[in-house]
Design a protein around this motif. Structure first.
Motif, mmCIF file in Angstrom:
data_model
loop_
_atom_site.group_PDB
_atom_site.id
_atom_site.type_symbol
_atom_site.label_atom_id
_atom_site.label_comp_id
_atom_site.label_asym_id
_atom_site.label_seq_id
_atom_site.Cartn_x
_atom_site.Cartn_y
_atom_site.Cartn_z
ATOM 1 N N ASP A 9 -0.599 -0.441 3.419
ATOM 2 C CA ASP A 9 -0.641 -1.884 4.295
ATOM 3 C C ASP A 9 -0.081 -1.013 5.649
ATOM 4 O O ASP A 9 -0.753 -1.411 6.624
ATOM 5 N N LYS A 10 0.484 0.460 6.107
ATOM 6 C CA LYS A 10 1.854 0.515 6.833
ATOM 7 C C LYS A 10 0.321 1.980 7.573
ATOM 8 O O LYS A 10 0.995 2.936 8.237
ATOM 9 N N GLY A 11 -0.364 1.780 7.091
ATOM 10 C CA GLY A 11 -2.101 3.782 7.946
ATOM 11 C C GLY A 11 -1.844 4.160 6.545
ATOM 12 O O GLY A 11 -1.858 5.997 7.516
ATOM 13 N N ILE A 12 -1.530 4.087 5.162
ATOM 14 C CA ILE A 12 -0.752 5.432 4.473
ATOM 15 C C ILE A 12 -2.368 5.645 3.527
ATOM 16 O O ILE A 12 -2.914 4.482 2.589
ATOM 17 N N VAL A 13 -3.025 6.316 3.208
ATOM 18 C CA VAL A 13 -3.932 6.372 1.723
ATOM 19 C C VAL A 13 -3.335 6.774 0.572
ATOM 20 O O VAL A 13 -3.362 7.785 1.047
ATOM 21 N N ALA B 16 -7.677 -5.080 -2.217
ATOM 22 C CA ALA B 16 -6.245 -4.304 -3.009
ATOM 23 C C ALA B 16 -6.157 -6.426 -3.400
ATOM 24 O O ALA B 16 -4.773 -6.653 -4.127
ATOM 25 N N PHE B 17 -6.133 -7.241 -2.584
ATOM 26 C CA PHE B 17 -5.584 -8.792 -2.470
ATOM 27 C C PHE B 17 -6.219 -9.389 -2.319
ATOM 28 O O PHE B 17 -7.007 -8.981 -1.653
ATOM 29 N N ASN C 188 -6.712 6.751 -8.663
ATOM 30 C CA ASN C 188 -5.865 5.241 -8.268
ATOM 31 C C ASN C 188 -6.206 5.835 -6.495
ATOM 32 O O ASN C 188 -5.615 6.601 -6.336
ATOM 33 N N ILE C 189 -7.325 4.858 -5.807
ATOM 34 C CA ILE C 189 -7.391 4.448 -4.498
ATOM 35 C C ILE C 189 -6.885 3.571 -3.932
ATOM 36 O O ILE C 189 -7.652 2.423 -4.089
ATOM 37 N N TRP C 190 -5.200 3.948 -2.809
ATOM 38 C CA TRP C 190 -5.270 2.497 -1.505
ATOM 39 C C TRP C 190 -6.059 2.767 -0.801
ATOM 40 O O TRP C 190 -4.521 3.440 -0.141
#
Length: 533
Positions: free
Chosen positions: A150-154, A38-39, A113-115
């Motif tokens: 980044d904080k542990g959430i899908v 993602a980055f 879309n999924i992160w």
């Protein structure tokens, strides 16, 4: 060495070597997908695990909505045999946005879309599914999910139909839909898209490191209406553990319910509108309407920015929508899960730095409050010059939102035991002149200041850290309280009960009165004289 121990060591080594999911081919129920980092470099702000965040773009969750699938419930996506390289945003649905220059727009638009920063497919991280507001798309940078991941959430967002494509009702469509659903209704195609996206997430998100048994739904404005429908509908039972409704709910006796994002119309009115709409297109049957070019329906529908007389919105069908909002609350039809909901300072009538005369203010008040109510409201919101008129005008709209949301929570509490947490956001992002406007909290909630071009200051990153932490805690536990990502205790956020308080977020933190008691009582009394929505 013992073979069992040797095999266990092998598995451990395999897990330790799996650093990020963008290095892994993910198997969904429809086919394999490949994600991407993602980055490409460290970003400014509150991200500490940016190197782990993977993103998958444009994954189909349903089939094309063109041709025979137009004005129909979403159909299953076709499986694919080769790996889908999910590096590009999928097409945007027609009528979703007036910004047609930056997107591919067609009816094969039901994609998501999924992160995820999960290191393993079996991480079972909590999941949040975001629904965007009107005149937007899932590809909008405002809804970038990397900060949440980044904080542990899908984090998942998705596209759904709007305008006539998403909400057209017609007697012939109702007859057609009855054959597949048992409900003689039509019109809520967009709502069914939203439910289909949620079902896809439930069935597939485990492969992306998410926990299908821990999904929170979340949205703002029109997206908050979608979230409210997911909270209420029997079709989503068992799929969610919480709901975050930003700029959405209010007392069902507030007339604004019929005009803001959560509005809906009866099936009878929707079908009559559908008949007139087909006439405007110079066709007489649904089959003919399905054969029209896509652009013909865009120009004739409620495209953002158009002056069309047609208003396509949710339909009270007693299928996807189980009942009126009032009945849904008092009959306890909504899912018994915790809720966050609230408002921003400069929205729903309140306008930052408004220029208004006393005469204009009095005229506006007279249009809203009639008879003795006008006198009561002018006593609570007096004005004698343009400065006090501006303050009184904004205050009565802001108070109306805060009181109405609090009253919604009271109705919720009559039949549901899960907690409701209400908030009031008042921070104005830098570099703009609309104050704490509609949508202004989103960057902070999603912790994605890095993807919006505003002159952020250090205070904005501090606010984003706190706002995002409340939301992340809620998504993880159903309670916004606890620690921020730096290990600092957040200011206590009390669940809404009989106390007339709301959580102040933005330029201050903690419980504050909704409004002076006399104003709260006045709105309660006025709403009580009006019909339920």
């Amino acid at each position: 060495m013992d073979k069992a121990l040797s095999f266990a060591a092998f598995l451990l080594l395999t897990r330790l070597s799996a650093a990020t999911l963008y290095d892994t081919i993910i198997q969904t129920k429809y086919g394999a997908v490949q994600g991407y980092p993602a980055f490409s470099s460290e970003t400014a702000g509150n991200l500490t695990h940016w190197q782990d965040v993977a993103v998958w773009r444009g994954i189909p969750f349903a089939a094309t909505t063109a041709g025979k699938n137009r004005f129909k419930e979403p159909q299953p996506a076709s499986p694919w045999n080769s790996t889908l390289y999910a590096s590009s945003w999928g097409p945007v649905c027609p009528s979703a946005t007036s910004d047609t220059g930056n997107y591919t727009i067609n009816e094969d638009c039901l994609n998501l879309n999924i992160w995820s920063a999960a290191n393993f497919t079996d991480s079972r991280l909590p999941v949040v599914m975001w629904t965007y507001p009107a005149a937007s798309t899932a590809a909008d940078s405002l809804f970038n999910g990397g900060g949440m991941a980044d904080k542990g959430i899908v984090f998942v967002n998705y596209n759904y139909r709007s305008g006539s494509f998403g909400w057209l009702s017609h007697p012939d469509l109702s007859k057609e839909f009855y054959k597949v659903s048992g409900s003689n209704s039509s019109g809520n195609w967009a709502m069914l898209d939203q439910f289909a996206a949620l079902e896809w997430v439930y069935n597939n998100i485990a492969a992306f490191g998410g926990d299908p048994d821990h999904i929170t739904v979340m949205g703002q404005s029109a997206g908050s209406a979608a979230t409210q429908h997911m909270l209420n509908s029997p079709l989503t039972k068992g799929l969610i553990v919480g709901a975050i409704i930003e700029s959405g709910v209010r007392d069902p006796q507030d007339p604004l319910c019929s005009s803001l994002a959560e509005n809906y119309i009866t099936l009878a009115d929707a079908e009559l509108q559908g008949i007139e709409y087909l006439k405007s297109l110079n066709v007489s049957t649904i089959e003919e309407a399905r054969e029209l070019p896509m652009d013909d329906l865009i120009s004739g529908s409620s495209t953002p920015g158009s002056s069309s007389s047609f208003s396509f919105t949710a339909v009270l069908d007693y299928y996807a929508m189980p009942d009126t909002y009032y009945n849904t609350l008092v009959k306890g039809l909504a899912h018994n899960v915790p809720v966050i909901t609230g408002n921003t300072k400069d929205e729903n009538g309140a306008t930052y730095n408004l220029s208004i005369t006393v005469s204009e203010y009095l005229s506006d008040m007279n249009e809203t409050f009639s008879g003795v109510w006008l006198d009561h409201f002018l006593k609570q919101y007096p004005a004698n010059d343009s400065v006090t008129a501006r303050g009184a005008y904004d205050s009565q709209w802001t108070d109306r939102s805060k009181v109405g949301t609090w009253m919604w929570a009271q109705l919720w509490n009559t039949t549901r035991t899960a907690s409701v947490y209400t908030y009031f956001w008042d921070h104005a992002p830098p570099g703009q002149n609309q104050g704490a406007h509609h949508e202004s909290e989103i960057n902070y909630v999603l912790n994605n200041l890095y993807d919006t071009d505003l002159p952020w200051e250090s205070a904005d990153y501090t606010i984003a850290e706190k706002m995002n932490s409340y939301w992340v805690n809620f998504i993880k536990t159903g309670d916004p309280n606890g620690l921020d990502s730096n290990g600092n205790a957040l200011v206590e956020w009390a669940a809404t009960n009989s106390s007339k308080v709301v959580q102040h977020v933005g330029d201050g933190w903690g419980n504050i009165p909704i409004s002076p008691p006399a104003r709260v009582e006045l709105f309660e009394q006025w709403f009580a004289t009006l019909p339920y929505f």
